[in-house]
Design an enzyme around this catalytic site. Structure first.
Site, PDB file in Angstrom:
ATOM      1  N   GLY A 177      28.161  16.208   2.515  1.00 30.72           N
ATOM      2  CA  GLY A 177      28.123  17.510   1.865  1.00 30.72           C
ATOM      3  C   GLY A 177      26.896  18.290   2.280  1.00 30.72           C
ATOM      4  N   HIS A 435      25.537  47.814  15.881  1.00 30.35           N
ATOM      5  CA  HIS A 435      25.678  47.067  17.141  1.00 30.35           C
ATOM      6  C   HIS A 435      24.327  46.981  17.852  1.00 30.35           C
ATOM      7  CE1 HIS A 435      27.540  45.637  20.833  1.00 30.35           C
ATOM      8  NE2 HIS A 435      26.822  46.546  21.499  1.00 30.35           N
TER       9      HIS A 435
END
Length: 457
Positions: A177, A435
């Protein structure tokens, strides 16, 4: 014996406890925190903050190791355990000092000692009684083990692992986990041979299957070994190492065994049941407003069934403080709480998995889209692979967002907004992602599900 009255008495000064105390004080309440160790709890001193400091040190080590691939002349001479420890402890100390100052500035009384709940409600510390109009239970969690598996020597919990004076040459980690894969990531970056033993069929088994498989591929590429689907049987240890045996007879030898099989609630011996608190497997069940079965007693954080996350504890603490003050706050359900595993690469998610969506709505009513980070410019620059996956109901809202890749934990808040506001991909598609950023990958997934992909084939 002295008896002191406050509007709010908080038992436990960890994430949920101190958040409740700070917000209650902001709202004009007199507040006391009862803490047997240090305010900040496991998260600040033995969990979130120190482990993420280790993970950053591991990232720097990997960057130095791979620097020549991007034209930077640097070499990794090795890991200085004392230096890493000093770095980690310095961060914790600074955050602790800041928290202490904040608590003091809000006029909150801090009582050092082990508290025990009594009816009334009140909390007893030694011979002194601290009575509150309301009491908030926030006693946190501890590292679990397995029946018959004793901690000690070369068998460690995460708390012990943080205190190791050396970098181990080899480790077996029991549990795939969040805690297990984070320590696996750190130790591998520091040069250790690492094997994860997970009884279920995948690493990070609570995540979407696509995320689990993507992380497994990344770990294989990094040289992190793992055994899946077979249970632990026993461990033998000597002065020099451990031998771990699985139920199928397979064995693994290493210097240490890290036990990372989850965390249990700290509720035993604190007077909860004697004061009218019904416990379920040690946890404190509450109603939807976080009230316990005892009048004017509330519970927050890891002792409440559900996700054991520091930010869930924060949110619940704030919620209860506002509820006590009559503010009628909105409680965020567990499905809308973001989860991040800070390994290399990171795993981040919010909402439900594709399998859960299909179970709830049927296969014909669920649509998903998976965008590979190989198409994302910023991810290419960073040198990370991974995925962004969005799950929606057909012609309906976003149900889940699941991501794997370095730094994707920084993107999950946008996913939380989409899930929490039940946004449709068509609602999000017009919004622009800068971007080049990794956030464009999430934008691409929304565009694709809205029927107008830009780069997807």
């Amino acid at each position: 014996m002295t008896e002191v009255r406050f509007d709010v008495v908080v038992l436990g000064g960890g994430s949920g406890g101190y958040a409740a105390a700070l917000r209650a004080a902001e709202l004009g309440k007199t507040v006391a925190i009862i803490e047997k160790d240090k305010v900040g709890g496991t998260c600040l001193h033995r969990g979130c903050i120190p482990t993420k400091a280790l993970l950053h040190a591991a990232e720097v080590a990997d960057s130095a190791r791979d620097a020549s691939s991007i034209g930077v002349r640097a070499t990794l001479e090795g890991i200085d355990p004392d230096g890493v420890r000093a770095y980690r402890e310095g961060i914790v100390a600074k955050k602790y000092k800041g928290l202490e100052g904040l608590i003091k500035a809000r006029g909150i009384t801090v009582i050092s000692g082990t508290g025990r709940l009594e009816a009334g409600p009140a909390v007893r510390v030694g011979e002194d009684l601290y009575r509150g109009t309301d009491v908030i239970l926030a006693t946190g969690s501890y590292s679990r083990s397995l029946p018959g598996l004793e901690i000690g020597g070369r068998v460690l919990t995460s708390e012990h692992a943080l205190e190791l004076a050396e970098i181990p040459s080899s480790v077996v980690i029991l549990g795939g986990g969040v805690i297990g894969v984070e320590f696996a990531s750190v130790w591998r970056s520091f040069g250790a041979d690492v094997t994860i033993v997970e009884a279920l069929d995948h690493l990070v088994p609570n995540e979407d299957l696509s995320s689990s498989k993507t992380l497994e591929r990344a770990f294989r590429k990094r040289g992190i070994a793992f055994s899946l689907g077979v249970r632990f049987a026993s461990v033998d240890q000597t002065a020099d190492g451990v031998t771990v045996t699985l139920e199928d007879g397979k064995t693994f030898a290493a210097e240490y065994l890290l036990v990372a099989v989850g965390r249990g609630p700290v509720t035993e011996g604190l007077g909860y049941e004697e004061s009218g608190i019904a416990l379920e497997r040690g946890f404190v069940p509450t109603d939807e407003r976080l009230r316990t079965t005892a009048e004017h007693v509330w519970a927050v954080g890891d002792i409440v069934p559900g996700l054991q996350l520091a930010h869930r504890g924060f949110q619940q603490g704030i919620f209860v403080a506002e509820e006590i003050a009559g503010r009628s706050p909105v409680l965020v359900p567990d499905a809308q709480i973001p989860k991040v595993t800070y390994s290399h690469p990171e795993v981040a998610s919010v909402g439900i998995t594709e399998a859960q969506a299909i179970q709830a709505h049927g296969a014909e009513a669920v649509v998903s889209y998976e965008y590979n980070l190989a198409g994302n410019g910023k991810s290419e620059i960073l040198g990370t692979s991974g995925i962004v996956k969005v799950v929606r109901s057909k012609n309906g809202p976003v149900l889940g967002v699941h991501m794997v890749g370095d730094r994707v934990g920084e993107l999950i808040t946008e996913g939380q907004l989409a899930v929490g506001w039940e946004a449709h991909p068509e609602d999000i598609a017009p919004f622009i992602h800068a971007h080049p950023t990794q956030s464009e990958a999430l934008g691409e997934a929304f565009l694709a599900l809205a029927g107008k992909p830009l780069h997807a084939l």
